[in-house]
Design a protein around this motif. Sequence first.
Motif, PDB file in Angstrom:
ATOM      1  N   LEU A  50     -26.727  -2.121  20.928  1.00 30.13           N
ATOM      2  CA  LEU A  50     -26.514  -2.410  19.540  1.00 30.13           C
ATOM      3  C   LEU A  50     -26.105  -1.281  18.662  1.00 30.13           C
ATOM      4  N   CYS A  51     -26.998  -0.081  19.001  1.00 24.52           N
ATOM      5  CA  CYS A  51     -26.465   1.010  18.154  1.00 24.52           C
ATOM      6  C   CYS A  51     -25.207   1.331  17.994  1.00 24.52           C
ATOM      7  N   LEU A  52     -24.155   0.931  18.817  1.00 22.25           N
ATOM      8  CA  LEU A  52     -22.806   0.820  18.520  1.00 22.25           C
ATOM      9  C   LEU A  52     -22.323   0.308  17.405  1.00 22.25           C
ATOM     10  N   ILE A  53     -22.763  -0.691  17.215  1.00 25.62           N
ATOM     11  CA  ILE A  53     -22.622  -1.449  15.825  1.00 25.62           C
ATOM     12  C   ILE A  53     -22.985  -0.776  14.671  1.00 25.62           C
ATOM     13  N   PRO A  54     -22.178  -0.078  13.769  1.00 23.94           N
ATOM     14  CA  PRO A  54     -22.773   0.712  12.473  1.00 23.94           C
ATOM     15  C   PRO A  54     -23.552   0.033  11.745  1.00 23.94           C
ATOM     16  N   ILE A 114     -25.945  -2.217  11.034  1.00 27.50           N
ATOM     17  CA  ILE A 114     -26.597  -3.470  11.242  1.00 27.50           C
ATOM     18  C   ILE A 114     -27.421  -3.276  12.676  1.00 27.50           C
ATOM     19  N   GLY A 115     -26.524  -2.699  13.716  1.00 24.40           N
ATOM     20  CA  GLY A 115     -27.277  -2.593  14.962  1.00 24.40           C
ATOM     21  C   GLY A 115     -28.448  -1.730  15.010  1.00 24.40           C
ATOM     22  N   THR A 116     -28.200  -0.646  14.323  1.00 25.81           N
ATOM     23  CA  THR A 116     -29.433   0.343  14.135  1.00 25.81           C
ATOM     24  C   THR A 116     -30.587  -0.410  13.460  1.00 25.81           C
TER      25      THR A 116
END
Length: 114
Positions: free
Chosen positions: A82-86, A88-90
């Motif tokens: 999910l950290c690959l989604i800028p 929001i993922g974080t």
Amino acid sequence: MEWYLKVLKNYAVFNGRARRTEYWMFFLFSAIISIILSILQSIAGLDNVLTLIYGLLTLLPNLAVGARRLHDSGKSGWWLLLCLIPFIGTIILIVFFCLDSEEGDNRFGGNPKE
């Protein structure tokens, strides 16, 4: 410091579970070390060499403790992607890392609080 060293000793262990304390203490010490290295770099006039080396050295332990932390709340370690989604993922990952442990044993192992 004990939690930081525990994560470094288990640097490539992606199975099992990690308590919130273990994850957040590792995060805290890593942040403090990064800040100190940044200050030393600026004093010495280096171009982010020290923080880059430190980041590369702690990449695998960061991923491992993150996966174990997700396991503790009942989620798969693949959620780290999910950290690959800028942005929001974080935010979603931070929420997952803050969740309390599942009571008792789960499919990833025994409760580390016991």
